[in-house]
Design an enzyme around this catalytic site. Structure first.
Site, PDB file in Angstrom:
ATOM      1  N   GLU A  74       0.814  -1.220   0.000  1.00  0.00           N
ATOM      2  CA  GLU A  74       0.000   0.000   0.000  1.00  0.00           C
ATOM      3  C   GLU A  74       0.849   1.272   0.000  1.00  0.00           C
ATOM      4  O   GLU A  74       0.355   2.345   0.367  1.00  0.00           O
ATOM      5  CB  GLU A  74      -0.910   0.007   1.233  1.00  0.00           C
ATOM      6  N   HIS A 134       0.115   5.542   8.095  1.00  0.00           N
ATOM      7  CA  HIS A 134      -1.071   4.743   7.772  1.00  0.00           C
ATOM      8  C   HIS A 134      -1.216   3.644   8.816  1.00  0.00           C
ATOM      9  O   HIS A 134      -0.283   2.874   9.033  1.00  0.00           O
ATOM     10  CB  HIS A 134      -0.953   4.112   6.386  1.00  0.00           C
ATOM     11  N   HIS A 169      -4.120   0.947  11.327  1.00  0.00           N
ATOM     12  CA  HIS A 169      -5.422   0.342  11.628  1.00  0.00           C
ATOM     13  C   HIS A 169      -5.822   0.750  13.041  1.00  0.00           C
ATOM     14  O   HIS A 169      -6.314  -0.067  13.821  1.00  0.00           O
ATOM     15  CB  HIS A 169      -5.343  -1.179  11.526  1.00  0.00           C
ATOM     16  N   HIS A 206     -10.982  -0.126   7.567  1.00  0.00           N
ATOM     17  CA  HIS A 206      -9.568  -0.319   7.351  1.00  0.00           C
ATOM     18  C   HIS A 206      -8.722   0.456   8.372  1.00  0.00           C
ATOM     19  O   HIS A 206      -7.882  -0.128   9.060  1.00  0.00           O
ATOM     20  CB  HIS A 206      -9.269   0.131   5.905  1.00  0.00           C
TER      21      HIS A 206
END
Lengths: 285, 285, 285, 285
Positions: C124, C143, C145, C215
């Site tokens: 990603e 980034h 979760h 996500h």
């Protein structure tokens, strides 16, 4: 860690320092305190069983590590050789307890060994003595401010067994409301033998747990490992019941028969976590 | 179990000091490690009481470990020998504080020792100075972003004592809404003496805790151990009240008389967790 | 820990072992890996700034320790000397990252150094490259979760700033619904440059955070410390907003002006936790 | 940073082994420490694959550390060289498991090696054997009391995938109600081969998870890392679904197509956390 020695890891060897060399240091003393005083105990007219003392130390440290006990709370164990007496720590925080802190009390919660006179005792120790008087089947008592149990002492929801490990809750979970016994202005503490008797009466003949409003709970068991197990799973069941309430709708609690069967099974099954917990606790400082 | 050697990072090299040089005790020396500046303090015209400094170091580390303080927040203690001055750390994260970081400020929250000029100070230190001015009974102040207290500062539920350790909440829990004092566009921080005065006024003559909207709380006590105790149990009571709200129905809070009795009892009882917390904190790093 | 050496504590001295002696051991390698490869980097035609690499290592370990990153998630930092390139780890779990794992990518998210060809990259990584293209003001991207943020990506509640540290949420918190861009059957991952562009577009010109449905989120900042700070306080604000919802009734969120003022103040204030977090992270293995 | 020496507790003394004797690596040797019995295994007519044994040790310690397993619960892995047999620990708490505790059982869940006769086995091991019989695609089984999953076993809410890592929940999450198979008075445990068969039947041909009312769940996977991954993200998804319920309103769960795509993607992606988890677990104790 059993020895009176302190072991330091070295690049290629273990350095062992004898206790006399490390007593200048408070933090080391914590480690070695039970040993420095071990001789004193040996000469006592009331020698304590060493393994039972270690069990009680392990029980305190374990329930502190698991978050059931905070800096308050206390655990006792009946002396199997003299059932009219019980072992409990002097008044210090559970996670700091060492073997030398363990005292012998009679069922009126007074010290037995004259050399223990003047030692600071838990003010709520009557919880223990009075329960032992009322419940000959009880060998250990845990009193805690179990964090997720407290909300169930001040609301109308009934704590009930939903997790199979917590079947013992099916024996009943009475709530002790101190206002009914000591009026509207106490600090909620069990500070007298009479309040201890009232609490023991509320616990009754069968229950494993008595809730104490705005305070916590007292949990009993036929053995120390089982009482520790029950104190832990009372907290866990409370957390899961809180989650079930959040989810909403009816909760599929255990039936009474399931609870009783499970309680029986766990009398033995509590040996497995106890082996883990005791070993881990006694390996700690 | 650590080595009997103490290793300090000093810029780019490791400095190793043998035990005899370090006060006989690794854990004590851990406390005084950044005391490269200890000599400086000794020669100061404003020498600080060593035990009080260690108390303040321990208080900071303890409330950081217990999750009340994050990387922000600060604790101060009034100097009992000169009550118009107080001790507080320079502006660093609480869990990293060492004795050499502790400064002396006057009640206008300015440094006293000329050699401290230019040191970075907490921008919100006026919370402390102004409360000491307004409340001669207060010996210590904790300002934190206590995580479960914050939601009670932005909702209409009133934080009330349900756990007996939190009886001090019965003294009142006023809410400071900074918009009423500094308008609609601040960063919610207490950055001026005037805002400090407003906060102290909102705290009032009796309360132990003042909530700060969207920010956290400030907790006071007649001693440092008691203020630390109160800051911790404010957070715990908030968690348990949140759980009681989840369970639903009326909550059986403490009566006013219970809260007052309990508050009195805890003035002494806070010594037990403090002994544990202080020892543990000073054994760290 | 800066050296290529491994230091063991010994009873009276520090034993230093040179890297070649400890490479037989996977666990030691983790400790020393960044050093064994340091020579390689030095000879690289694309040498990385050592302090920036350490910053990025510290950022990864910190957000893993704070529970924002699990075994997935990634952090990048734009190279200030060549703003068309950014640094990011090869594809491993954040808490295990060492300096030698840090790579240089261009804004198409391809490796630059020919010797990095074949290294496994985060699938990603386009999140990072495309945001850097679209937002010249952004110097770092996280980034994750983030566990309490995820529920806000699948419900209709809007994540809004209530804690003063989280004023940056007042810049907007857009939600990226991948179904609108890639249909009903993806694995929710940003696996192509085009999806990266879509995500960057949804983030927009002003926001600091974009939620990703089912996500997690992507958080940006004008500096790495600030992006780490924002990622952490996004999670904290989510937890406190969840608690406020549990309490019920209207929530007193920050005004827009408060959020902007607070955001400005925190651009500097994020230095304090960063100093603590970086030091602690780099002291870890 | 640990010493390069390895210290074992052996009854009442500490055995110190120099590094060259311990496979060049303290962490590996930690794994094999209780391998006083390793020689025994080598001579066994049923030698176990050493890496598979280490995998299983790591899986147990990892799920204990992550809070999925408490002192109960167990994990097994099918032997790829003899698929009619599986590996599982003797009956001890997961976090204490070492290589020497791993046994080989047949699919009737009986020991194979005559020297294992009399070893205490998990009473619920039939869960594993019967699932392996019914599901040739399954290579590993995790049975746990996953704390946030339990509330979903006693309420009517359906556990459904909302986090992309938990797409495997889209394969179905059947609920096993033991009352339908063994009546109203059991202790909820799977104590017989028949109950194991019933549970395996309820799991069905496709699901990765079967909930067990008031008890926990059993999670299966095509590989051990994947089964560990699924057990962990079942717990995480349950926590996030609980938070989504607290937030209220409709929840935007994954579509069935998303769940399937995600499940496929995670078959490979579970390698990343596994690398981290295994390394960390085998470096412990």
């Amino acid at each position: 860690m059993d020895s009176v020695m302190a072991h330091f890891r070295a690049g290629s060897k273990v350095v062992t320092v004898r206790a006399p060399n490390v007593l200048e240091c408070p933090s080391m003393q914590a480690t070695t305190s039970s040993r420095s005083s071990a001789p004193r105990r040996k000469a006592s007219p009331y020698p304590l069983d060493r393994e039972l003392v270690n069990d009680l130390v392990a029980a305190n440290r374990t329930l502190a590590r698991l978050g059931v006990l905070d800096a308050f709370g206390h655990i006792s164990v009946r002396d199997p050789r003299q059932p009219h007496r019980y072992l409990i720590s002097r008044s210090i925080a559970p996670e700091t307890i060492n073997a030398a802190d363990i005292l012998l009390l009679d069922l009126d919660s007074q010290t037995v060994d004259p050399r223990d006179e003047g030692t600071l005792l838990y003010r709520e120790r009557f919880i223990h003595g009075e329960i032992y008087k009322a419940r000959p089947d009880v060998s250990a008592v845990v009193h805690s401010h179990s964090p997720t149990v407290v909300p169930f002492t001040v609301t109308r929801a009934k704590l009930r067994p939903l997790l199979h490990n917590a079947g013992f809750l099916g024996l009943g979970v009475p709530l002790f409301e101190i206002r009914k016994h000591a009026g509207n202005g106490t600090d909620l503490m069990i500070l007298t033998p009479n309040l201890g008797k009232d609490l023991a009466k509320k616990l009754g003949k069968d229950a494993a747990v008595v809730l104490m409003r705005g305070h916590g709970d007292s949990v009993v068991g036929p053995s120390l490992p089982n009482a520790v197990f029950r104190a832990y799973y009372t907290e866990i069941n409370a957390r899961q019941q809180l989650a079930a309430i959040t989810i909403g709708g009816p909760t599929n609690f255990m039936t009474h028969a399931e609870a009783l069967t499970s309680n029986q099974a766990m009398l033995n099954a509590s040996a497995r976590p106890w082996a883990l917990w005791r070993k881990r606790a006694l390996a700690e400082r």
